[in-house]
Structure formats: structure tokens, C-alpha cells
Write a protein that holds these residues in place. Structure first.
Motif, PDB file in Angstrom:
ATOM      1  N   GLU A 123       0.843  -1.187   0.000  1.00 10.05           N
ATOM      2  CA  GLU A 123       0.000   0.000   0.000  1.00 10.05           C
ATOM      3  C   GLU A 123       0.881   1.241   0.000  1.00 10.05           C
ATOM      4  N   TYR A 124       0.777   2.003  -1.082  1.00 10.90           N
ATOM      5  CA  TYR A 124       1.603   3.195  -1.218  1.00 10.90           C
ATOM      6  C   TYR A 124       0.979   4.387  -0.492  1.00 10.90           C
ATOM      7  N   LYS A 125       1.840   5.272  -0.010  1.00  9.09           N
ATOM      8  CA  LYS A 125       1.374   6.513   0.586  1.00  9.09           C
ATOM      9  C   LYS A 125       1.409   7.606  -0.480  1.00  9.09           C
ATOM     10  N   LYS A 126       0.411   8.459  -0.452  1.00  8.56           N
ATOM     11  CA  LYS A 126       0.209   9.411  -1.536  1.00  8.56           C
ATOM     12  C   LYS A 126       0.865  10.760  -1.260  1.00  8.56           C
ATOM     13  N   ILE A 127       1.411  11.320  -2.340  1.00 13.82           N
ATOM     14  CA  ILE A 127       1.843  12.714  -2.316  1.00 13.82           C
ATOM     15  C   ILE A 127       0.756  13.518  -3.020  1.00 13.82           C
ATOM     16  N   ILE A 128       0.098  14.370  -2.261  1.00 12.96           N
ATOM     17  CA  ILE A 128      -1.049  15.132  -2.735  1.00 12.96           C
ATOM     18  C   ILE A 128      -0.660  16.603  -2.829  1.00 12.96           C
ATOM     19  N   SER A 129      -0.869  17.193  -3.974  1.00 13.48           N
ATOM     20  CA  SER A 129      -0.567  18.618  -4.131  1.00 13.48           C
ATOM     21  C   SER A 129      -1.806  19.433  -3.789  1.00 13.48           C
ATOM     22  N   TYR A 130      -1.624  20.477  -2.979  1.00 11.28           N
ATOM     23  CA  TYR A 130      -2.805  21.265  -2.629  1.00 11.28           C
ATOM     24  C   TYR A 130      -2.724  22.684  -3.174  1.00 11.28           C
ATOM     25  N   ILE A 131      -3.908  23.246  -3.412  1.00 15.62           N
ATOM     26  CA  ILE A 131      -4.040  24.608  -3.925  1.00 15.62           C
ATOM     27  C   ILE A 131      -5.130  25.314  -3.123  1.00 15.62           C
ATOM     28  N   ASN A 132      -4.786  26.463  -2.566  1.00 16.76           N
ATOM     29  CA  ASN A 132      -5.784  27.299  -1.915  1.00 16.76           C
ATOM     30  C   ASN A 132      -6.432  28.162  -2.995  1.00 16.76           C
ATOM     31  N   ALA A 133      -7.695  27.856  -3.314  1.00 10.53           N
ATOM     32  CA  ALA A 133      -8.362  28.527  -4.428  1.00 10.53           C
ATOM     33  C   ALA A 133      -9.081  29.809  -4.017  1.00 10.53           C
ATOM     34  N   GLU A 134      -9.066  30.133  -2.718  1.00 11.67           N
ATOM     35  CA  GLU A 134      -9.756  31.339  -2.268  1.00 11.67           C
ATOM     36  C   GLU A 134      -9.031  32.570  -2.805  1.00 11.67           C
ATOM     37  N   ASN A 135      -9.785  33.477  -3.388  1.00  8.96           N
ATOM     38  CA  ASN A 135      -9.258  34.721  -3.976  1.00  8.96           C
ATOM     39  C   ASN A 135      -8.330  34.473  -5.159  1.00  8.96           C
ATOM     40  N   LYS A 153      -4.747  25.865 -14.280  1.00  9.39           N
ATOM     41  CA  LYS A 153      -3.407  25.675 -14.851  1.00  9.39           C
ATOM     42  C   LYS A 153      -2.475  24.997 -13.848  1.00  9.39           C
ATOM     43  N   ARG A 154      -2.554  25.415 -12.600  1.00  2.54           N
ATOM     44  CA  ARG A 154      -1.699  24.805 -11.562  1.00  2.54           C
ATOM     45  C   ARG A 154      -2.081  23.346 -11.352  1.00  2.54           C
ATOM     46  N   ALA A 155      -3.379  23.071 -11.367  1.00  2.00           N
ATOM     47  CA  ALA A 155      -3.844  21.695 -11.185  1.00  2.00           C
ATOM     48  C   ALA A 155      -3.339  20.789 -12.301  1.00  2.00           C
ATOM     49  N   VAL A 156      -3.408  21.276 -13.520  1.00  2.33           N
ATOM     50  CA  VAL A 156      -2.932  20.489 -14.666  1.00  2.33           C
ATOM     51  C   VAL A 156      -1.431  20.240 -14.556  1.00  2.33           C
ATOM     52  N   ARG A 157      -0.668  21.252 -14.138  1.00  2.00           N
ATOM     53  CA  ARG A 157       0.784  21.069 -13.981  1.00  2.00           C
ATOM     54  C   ARG A 157       1.085  19.999 -12.934  1.00  2.00           C
ATOM     55  N   TYR A 158       0.383  20.027 -11.821  1.00  2.00           N
ATOM     56  CA  TYR A 158       0.586  19.013 -10.786  1.00  2.00           C
ATOM     57  C   TYR A 158       0.268  17.619 -11.329  1.00  2.00           C
ATOM     58  N   ASP A 159      -0.808  17.513 -12.087  1.00  2.00           N
ATOM     59  CA  ASP A 159      -1.210  16.232 -12.665  1.00  2.00           C
ATOM     60  C   ASP A 159      -0.112  15.671 -13.556  1.00  2.00           C
ATOM     61  N   ARG A 160       0.468  16.535 -14.365  1.00  2.00           N
ATOM     62  CA  ARG A 160       1.477  16.096 -15.332  1.00  2.00           C
ATOM     63  C   ARG A 160       2.848  15.874 -14.710  1.00  2.00           C
ATOM     64  N   SER A 161       3.083  16.457 -13.529  1.00  2.00           N
ATOM     65  CA  SER A 161       4.416  16.345 -12.935  1.00  2.00           C
ATOM     66  C   SER A 161       4.538  15.170 -11.965  1.00  2.00           C
ATOM     67  N   GLY A 162       3.429  14.429 -11.747  1.00  2.00           N
ATOM     68  CA  GLY A 162       3.555  13.198 -10.974  1.00  2.00           C
ATOM     69  C   GLY A 162       2.846  13.140  -9.643  1.00  2.00           C
ATOM     70  N   ALA A 163       2.012  14.145  -9.307  1.00  2.00           N
ATOM     71  CA  ALA A 163       1.264  14.088  -8.040  1.00  2.00           C
ATOM     72  C   ALA A 163       0.293  12.908  -8.074  1.00  2.00           C
ATOM     73  N   ASP A 164       0.049  12.311  -6.904  1.00  2.00           N
ATOM     74  CA  ASP A 164      -0.884  11.182  -6.822  1.00  2.00           C
ATOM     75  C   ASP A 164      -2.330  11.647  -6.737  1.00  2.00           C
ATOM     76  N   ALA A 165      -2.551  12.843  -6.240  1.00  2.00           N
ATOM     77  CA  ALA A 165      -3.894  13.394  -6.095  1.00  2.00           C
ATOM     78  C   ALA A 165      -3.789  14.901  -5.921  1.00  2.00           C
ATOM     79  N   LEU A 166      -4.932  15.576  -6.003  1.00  2.00           N
ATOM     80  CA  LEU A 166      -5.004  17.019  -5.794  1.00  2.00           C
ATOM     81  C   LEU A 166      -5.967  17.319  -4.654  1.00  2.00           C
ATOM     82  N   PHE A 167      -5.623  18.294  -3.832  1.00  2.00           N
ATOM     83  CA  PHE A 167      -6.530  18.806  -2.819  1.00  2.00           C
ATOM     84  C   PHE A 167      -6.688  20.296  -3.080  1.00  2.00           C
TER      85      PHE A 167
END
Length: 425
Positions: A2-14, A22-36
Motif C-alpha cells: 500500500e503506497y502513501k500518496k503525495i497530494i498537491s494542494y491549492i488554496n483557491a480562495e481569492n 493551470k496549476r492543477a494540470v501542472r501538478y497532474d502532469r508532474s507526478g502528483a498522486d492526487a489534488l486537494f
């Protein structure tokens, strides 16, 4: 394992929705396991805008998306999950009614809701209080905790280990080390914004070498085990990962293959220039690896990729755009028929045609369309009670057509439907 996830987060307020996407897509393409992605505004108008942008993000990325928002009523949970998010993160300190967790879990399942706790808040410092909160949330159906502002000590490690629910940690990595956080017992992943504009594939590889149980982009066999041509190269057939369109043919040597696995970007050996080249390095038309397969003779690779822009240097999507021969056949790819018919329906909506039944339905409006869907659904039930396969087939096809008219009227497409099915699966 069972692998542990590296999750990239973005504060979308303001933040502008386009910037967050754009930031979400970059995280997806650079190898993040999930987005928060979170926006804890208590204003309903801002929450609605956030849900709209979250829906666009879910459609643009392949990795799971967790969205964080304030919940004032059950409808907020429903709208949050209808974005296509895998889970909803709810800040406990802003939760007006804990019974909303119970209502949400009963409707959508006990794996959908996470509770965020602020470890820097003194009222959560006492283990008894934390235990009470965890027991309450577990009873109501929460799937886990997301803890932020954590200072790692032996007592904190023990508290996290003994928590009754799985734990995610949100951390900017200014004080704590990623490896330390991932190795904590009962921690299933770490959310951070520290890796923005970094190659997370390479970071995960370094973490794995240090003993952290993370999912790296590893290959089942080495390049040495493949059969090469006289030049020491292996041909690679490249396909679009969504529709299986053949995009191009190129070659890899060992260095190109290893670079592809290491970075997640297709890298080839140019026979003309006699050097490595990363596809898209000059044009921006990168190819992001989704899967690599090898044929039965171990001498040809098949790469399924997410293609940015055009694969061909001529500007065409595919290098195979010049047709030499075609034999007329009754059917193409039957799985594309629904998309093709839906395309015609959308065209009728956009460009009404006199005498068209589809145009007639759109002119009559939603009530007429709904009436026809109901009638056709009833016809399926009647047909299914009779032992006649042809009748059932005909009625289902009739229903699907009217359902697609309804989809077009409501602004829903097949990508929305299949995306929801994938999300549920």
C-alpha cells in the motif's frame, strides 16, 4: 504494497479559476498522486463559483481530486461531490451541524467525507478532546481526518497512530520533512504546495530510495531485456490514451527509455540528429506517459500518452493523416457511435433544421423531451417482458436517442457521464 500518496494542494480562495486550473494540470502532469483544492469562504456565491471551477478541474486531470469547502447544508455536500471530486474535506471548526456528516455518508457512502482539524488550535491539543471528535465523526460516517499545522513529536506520532480514522497531513514542508511525515503510522498521504513547478516523479524516486513507501513510475522490465534493432534501438508506437488514435512512431535507446520512465515525458532517440529529444521540448507539444506496454517478441513498445497539441511536426494531430486506401464498411468503431449521434444532436440544437425531429424536440422544450424519455423508458419495460431480443434492442436505442437529446438540453455530454461512472468505479 500500500503506497502513501503525495497530494498537491491549492488554496483557491481569492484565486482566478483559470490560474487554479493551470496549476492543477501542472501538478497532474508532474507526478502528483492526487489534488486537494480548497476554498473555505463562507459566502454561498463564492462557494458556487468554486464548485464550477472544481468541476472543470476534475474534467481536465486524471488523478483523484479532493475538494475542501464549508458545509452549511446537505445540498453543499451533494454539489461538492457532483463536481466529480473523489472526496470532500470539511473543516471541523466551521462545521455548523455534525449531523450533516451523517446525512452525507448515508447518501453517498462512508468513503466520501474527510474532516479537517487544525493541530495548531489549542482546543485540539488535548488527546481526550481529539478522541471525542474522532469518535463522533467516525460514528457519523467520516472516512478519515486531514490534519494541518502539525508539529511532529513522539506524543503527536502516538496520537496519529492511535486515531480511529486514517490520517492525511497537510503541510507546507517548511518545518517538517516529507519522508518523516510519510513514515508516520496511520498516515496515508501528505498534502503540500511545496512541490509546485517541481518534477514530483523525481522527488518520489528519491523518497523511495530513502525508504518511504511511495508509488514511483517504475517499469516491469529493463531496457536490457528488450530486443533491439541493429542500431540498438526499439521502435515505439504512440497512441492517444483516451481514444487510441495512433499518433506517431519513434525510437528509443536505453537512455531515452530511462529518461521517459524517470520524468513521465516521452523521450526518444533521434536517428537523424543522433541525440536524445524530449517530445515537445521546442514546440510545447509534450507527451505525458499514461502507460507503456511491450509486444510478445519484446521488440516493440506501445506508449499511451496524453498528447498536448499536435504529435506531427506538420501541425497535424497524428503523423498518419495521409490516407492511401479505404474500403467502405458499414460500421466504424461501434463505441464511437454514441459520440457521433450526440454530435449530430448538438448540431441540430445549434443549427435548427426544418423537418428535423430533433429540432422539433428542442423547439418544444424540456417538458416535451422529458415526456418522450418517460414514454421510451416504459416501452423498454414492456419490450423486456416479451421474449423478443429485437424489440428490446430497438426500444433501448430509441430511449438512448431521446436521452441524448435531454443531455444536450441540460448541457451534459458523454464525457460527463463516463467521468461519473469512472469516478464511482
Amino acid at each position: 504494497m500500500e503506497y502513501k500518496k503525495i497530494i498537491s494542494y491549492i488554496n483557491a480562495e481569492n484565486e482566478m479559476a483559470e490560474s487554479v486550473l493551470k496549476r492543477a494540470v501542472r501538478y497532474d502532469r508532474s507526478g502528483a498522486d492526487a489534488l486537494f483544492i480548497y476554498n473555505y469562504s463562507v459566502l454561498e456565491s463564492e462557494r458556487e463559483e468554486f464548485f464550477l471551477s472544481a468541476r472543470q478541474i476534475v474534467r481536465q486531470v486524471d488523478i483523484p481530486v479532493l475538494i475542501g469547502c464549508c458545509i452549511g447544508r446537505f445540498e453543499d455536500i451533494k454539489k461538492a461531490l457532483y463536481t466529480g471530486a473523489k472526496q470532500v474535506v470539511i473543516p471541523y471548526e466551521k462545521l455548523s451541524d455534525p449531523l450533516l456528516i451523517k446525512e452525507g455518508a448515508e447518501r453517498f457512502g462512508k468513503d466520501k467525507l474527510l474532516i479537517e482539524l487544525n493541530a495548531a488550535d489549542e482546543k485540539y491539543a488535548a488527546p481526550l478532546i481529539l478522541d471525542d471528535i474522532v469518535r463522533e465523526m467516525e460514528k457519523y460516517g467520516a472516512a478519515g481526518l486531514l490534519i494541518k499545522h502539525l508539529t511532529v513529536t513522539d506524543s503527536v506520532r502516538e496520537k496519529v497512530k492511535s486515531a480511529g480514522l486514517p490520517v492525511l497531513i497537510r503541510d507546507s514542508l517548511m518545518r517538517n520533512d516529507m519522508g518523516t511525515l510519510l513514515l508516520m503510522k496511520n498516515v496515508s498521504g501528505v498534502a503540500t504546495d511545496y512541490y509546485e513547478n517541481k518534477n514530483i516523479f523525481a522527488i518520489k524516486r528519491a523518497l523511495k530510495e530513502s525508504g518511504a513507501p511511495v508509488d514511483t513510475f517504475d517499469t516491469a522490465i529493463s531496457f536490457a531485456q528488450m530486443k533491439k534493432n541493429p542500431d540498438g534501438l526499439v521502435p515505439v508506437i504512440v497512441q492517444d490514451y483516451k481514444n487510441n488514435e495512433v499518433l506517431m512512431l519513434a525510437y528509443m535507446d536505453e537512455m531515452a527509455y530511462n529518461k521517459t520512465v524517470e520524468t513521465g515525458k516521452m523521450t526518444y532517440f533521434s536517428r537523424e540528429r543522433q541525440k536524445l529529444w524530449v517530445k515537445g521540448e521546442e514546440s510545447g507539444h509534450f507527451q505525458y506517459v499514461k502507460s507503456l506496454s511491450i509486444d510478445c517478441d519484446s521488440d516493440t513498445l506501445l506508449a499511451k500518452v496524453m498528447q498536448v497539441g499536435a504529435a506531427c511536426h506538420t501541425g497535424n494531430r497524428s503523423c498518419f493523416y495521409r490516407e492511401l486506401l479505404r474500403k467502405t464498411c458499414r460500421f466504424g468503431n461501434t463505441m464511437n457511435v454514441l459520440e457521433e449521434v450526440f454530435g449530430v444532436i448538438l448540431d441540430r440544437k445549434e443549427h435548427p433544421k426544418e423537418g428535423s425531429y430533433t429540432t422539433y424536440l428542442f423547439d418544444k422544450g424540456i417538458d416535451k423531451i422529458l415526456k418522450k424519455c418517460g414514454e421510451e423508458a416504459t416501452e423498454i419495460v414492456i419490450a423486456a417482458k416479451n421474449p423478443n431480443k429485437e424489440e428490446v434492442k430497438y426500444e433501448i436505442a430509441d430511449f438512448l436517442y431521446h436521452m441524448m437529446v435531454l443531455m444536450a438540453e441540460c448541457g451534459v455530454d458523454w464525457e460527463d457521464i463516463t467521468g461519473e461512472l469512472v469516478h464511482r468505479h
